[in-house]
Design a protein around this motif. Structure first.
Motif, PDB file in Angstrom:
ATOM      1  N   UNK A  71       0.869  -1.173   0.000  1.00  0.00           N
ATOM      2  CA  UNK A  71       0.000   0.000   0.000  1.00  0.00           C
ATOM      3  C   UNK A  71       0.913   1.234   0.000  1.00  0.00           C
ATOM      4  N   UNK A  72       0.351   2.448   0.007  1.00  0.00           N
ATOM      5  CA  UNK A  72       1.211   3.637   0.121  1.00  0.00           C
ATOM      6  C   UNK A  72       1.778   3.852   1.520  1.00  0.00           C
ATOM      7  N   UNK A  73       1.661   2.871   2.409  1.00  0.00           N
ATOM      8  CA  UNK A  73       2.099   3.042   3.799  1.00  0.00           C
ATOM      9  C   UNK A  73       3.539   3.516   3.940  1.00  0.00           C
ATOM     10  N   UNK A  74       4.521   3.009   3.171  1.00  0.00           N
ATOM     11  CA  UNK A  74       5.913   3.438   3.423  1.00  0.00           C
ATOM     12  C   UNK A  74       6.123   4.941   3.300  1.00  0.00           C
ATOM     13  N   UNK A  75       5.621   5.545   2.220  1.00  0.00           N
ATOM     14  CA  UNK A  75       5.847   6.983   2.049  1.00  0.00           C
ATOM     15  C   UNK A  75       4.953   7.780   2.987  1.00  0.00           C
ATOM     16  N   UNK A  76       3.751   7.279   3.270  1.00  0.00           N
ATOM     17  CA  UNK A  76       2.856   7.949   4.212  1.00  0.00           C
ATOM     18  C   UNK A  76       3.483   8.001   5.601  1.00  0.00           C
ATOM     19  N   UNK A  77       4.070   6.907   6.052  1.00  0.00           N
ATOM     20  CA  UNK A  77       4.682   6.866   7.375  1.00  0.00           C
ATOM     21  C   UNK A  77       5.925   7.744   7.445  1.00  0.00           C
ATOM     22  N   UNK A  78       6.695   7.789   6.362  1.00  0.00           N
ATOM     23  CA  UNK A  78       7.862   8.673   6.341  1.00  0.00           C
ATOM     24  C   UNK A  78       7.426  10.125   6.481  1.00  0.00           C
ATOM     25  N   UNK A  79       6.383  10.517   5.773  1.00  0.00           N
ATOM     26  CA  UNK A  79       5.872  11.876   5.904  1.00  0.00           C
ATOM     27  C   UNK A  79       5.466  12.170   7.344  1.00  0.00           C
ATOM     28  N   UNK A  80       4.793  11.233   7.970  1.00  0.00           N
ATOM     29  CA  UNK A  80       4.346  11.445   9.352  1.00  0.00           C
ATOM     30  C   UNK A  80       5.535  11.529  10.304  1.00  0.00           C
ATOM     31  N   UNK A  81       6.574  10.737  10.056  1.00  0.00           N
ATOM     32  CA  UNK A  81       7.778  10.811  10.884  1.00  0.00           C
ATOM     33  C   UNK A  81       8.421  12.195  10.792  1.00  0.00           C
ATOM     34  N   UNK A  82       8.493  12.726   9.575  1.00  0.00           N
ATOM     35  CA  UNK A  82       9.136  14.030   9.374  1.00  0.00           C
ATOM     36  C   UNK A  82       8.298  15.140   9.985  1.00  0.00           C
ATOM     37  N   UNK A  83       6.987  15.074   9.820  1.00  0.00           N
ATOM     38  CA  UNK A  83       6.116  16.082  10.435  1.00  0.00           C
ATOM     39  C   UNK A  83       6.208  16.021  11.960  1.00  0.00           C
TER      40      UNK A  83
END
Length: 493
Positions: free
Chosen positions: A331-343
């Motif tokens: 799913x798009x989970x990898x890039x979604x989680x990276x965005x949340x980590x950075x935010x």
């Protein structure tokens, strides 16, 4: 220890995670804080596990980095994405489209799926969820247009992400960051580091420099020499390998990733502007079959152990990206989680060398995010049929979680969508997944009976007709993109 302010921050990176982090910190740090980006000479091979699709949240995330569509589209092979079409999925060969869409409608305060459950026997032709999702209809027709604001038409319900190629995003970000004078840019590898307890005191670089920083972001991946001690590593329960390549095409690609299940794992075809990115993910035991199915490729297959760290922020060092966790790009989970980590890092950026409060909160929310994303991904492997391939056996027998069982049981029993705090995937995502996997409620909310049969059928028939009509009016994605790219190049040069 004296409570001294953070004056120097260093980011060590070799791929997407480090560059996105640098772009964010450049925007938010005050002038008195010196930011250094240390670019490793080796490119991160594990960037392949960020996948090729983003969620709609990426639009606002990138805007927050001063990266807009006029920047992205002409400079990379990025396309618009309305979701993923899953084919031949799991032992039961399921097929559905997981689209990007605004929240599903509720009639009289009752969730939409309850009405479909009510009609499943009486009017099965009206009970298919995908009939009422504009993004799915557009994806199947291969059409696209930007959703308008303030208009009550089906197109306004569409949300969109991007089909992206990690290395091209990296090139765009690198070019932008190198032009920023306030960012100090070095190209060097790590020779050694000096620690005092959990803190990194200094880092010796291959160019001869000794780098000292009050706070360090390690985005160098699983093989980083700054990685957390082994005692902080969460044991992985699954191992995967992946390989990718680009198949050239003569015209702009479509608007939906197609992911097909296979005995070795799965293979996705993601359209871009001038080709199709083929990504094959497989169990290591099935490498021969997977590579034969993939065809030609230039880069060697990449190995990854799924899982992550219990405490990615330890002392004065935060591990970001694949050094902290690797998630299957199903799913798009990898890039979604990276965005949340950075935010999350931007919200909790330390201001003094006493950063235990910030690190504790970051680690707590990091763990919750990845656990909740794992619930969503694990739901792809809950099946009535026994898995028989190495890939499915490993996925379906991974560590069970009572929270996932509760979600599935409650939905199957009476259509209740159990949600936990701050889940990366919301109720509409779960509804599409449940229906796609053939998990239908056996009961519906009795309040759904307040709408008479004829009135409900008429309302659903009108919704379906409006969506079908809108899909016919929308331009093919490749024509829309051709016109948009021409406009952007003429306007922005």
């Amino acid at each position: 220890m004296a409570n001294t302010p953070v004056k120097k921050i260093a980011i060590f990176g070799n791929g997407l995670a480090g560059l996105l982090c640098a772009a964010k910190l450049v925007k938010i740090l005050p002038n008195q804080v010196e930011l250094t980006y240390v670019e490793a000479t080796n490119v991160s091979a594990t960037d392949i596990f960020f996948g090729t699709v983003t969620t709609p949240s990426t639009y606002d995330f990138l805007l927050g980095l001063d990266v807009s569509e006029p920047d992205i589209l002409p400079a990379t092979n990025t396309n618009f994405s309305l979701g993923t079409q899953y084919k031949d999925w799991g032992p039961e060969n399921r097929a559905w489209t997981q689209g990007y869409h605004r929240p599903l409608p509720a009639f009289n305060g009752v969730g939409f799926h309850h009405y479909l459950t009510r009609l499943k026997s009486a009017a099965p032709e009206l009970s298919e969820l995908e009939l009422y999702i504009m993004s799915v209809a557009a994806a199947k027709a291969g059409v696209f247009a930007h959703p308008p604001e303030g208009k009550n038409i089906p197109l306004a319900d569409i949300e969109y992400g991007y089909h992206f190629i990690p290395e091209e995003f990296c090139a765009l970000l690198s070019s932008k960051l190198r032009a920023i004078q306030s960012l100090k840019w070095l190209t060097a590898d790590i020779r050694s580091s000096e620690r005092k307890g959990d803190d990194i005191q200094s880092v010796s670089l291959s160019n001869g420099d000794i780098l000292k920083a009050d706070f360090i972001v390690d985005a160098l991946g699983p093989q980083s020499k700054l990685a957390a001690p082994k005692s902080q590593t969460q044991v992985s329960e699954r191992q995967l390998k992946a390989v990718s390549s680009v198949v050239p095409t003569n015209k702009l690609g479509g608007v939906c990733r197609v992911l097909t299940g296979a005995e070795f794992g799965w293979q996705s075809e993601t359209p871009s502007q001038n080709g199709t990115r083929r990504l094959t993910v497989f169990a290591p035991e099935s490498e021969t079959e997977a590579l034969n199915a993939h065809g030609n490729f230039e880069q060697a297959p990449v190995y990854a152990a799924l899982g992550g760290l219990q405490t990615p922020w330890l002392g004065n060092c935060l591990i970001l990206g694949h050094g902290a966790a690797i998630v299957e790009p199903l799913t798009p989970a990898p890039i979604l989680l990276l965005q949340r980590d950075i935010e999350r890092l931007a919200e909790l950026i330390p201001v003094t060398n006493q950063m235990k409060v910030e690190s504790r909160e970051y680690n707590r929310r990091f763990t919750a995010d990845y656990e909740h994303a794992a619930l969503f991904q694990s739901a792809f492997f809950v099946s009535e049929t026994v898995a028989e391939t190495p890939y499915l056996i490993a996925a379906s027998t991974a560590k069970s979680d009572e929270r996932l069982s509760r979600k599935i049981q409650q939905f199957r029993s009476r259509g209740v969508l159990v949600q936990y705090d701050y889940e990366p995937f919301d109720e509409k995502d779960w509804t599409m997944l449940h229906f796609g996997m053939g998990r239908y409620p056996t009961r519906y909310d009795p309040l759904a009976d307040h709408i008479p049969d004829d009135q409900l059928k008429n309302r659903l028939t009108q919704m379906r007709a409006a969506i079908e009509m809108m899909a016919k009016k929308m331009p093919p994605h490749h024509i829309y993109m051709t016109g948009l790219l021409k406009y952007l190049k003429e306007k922005h040069g």
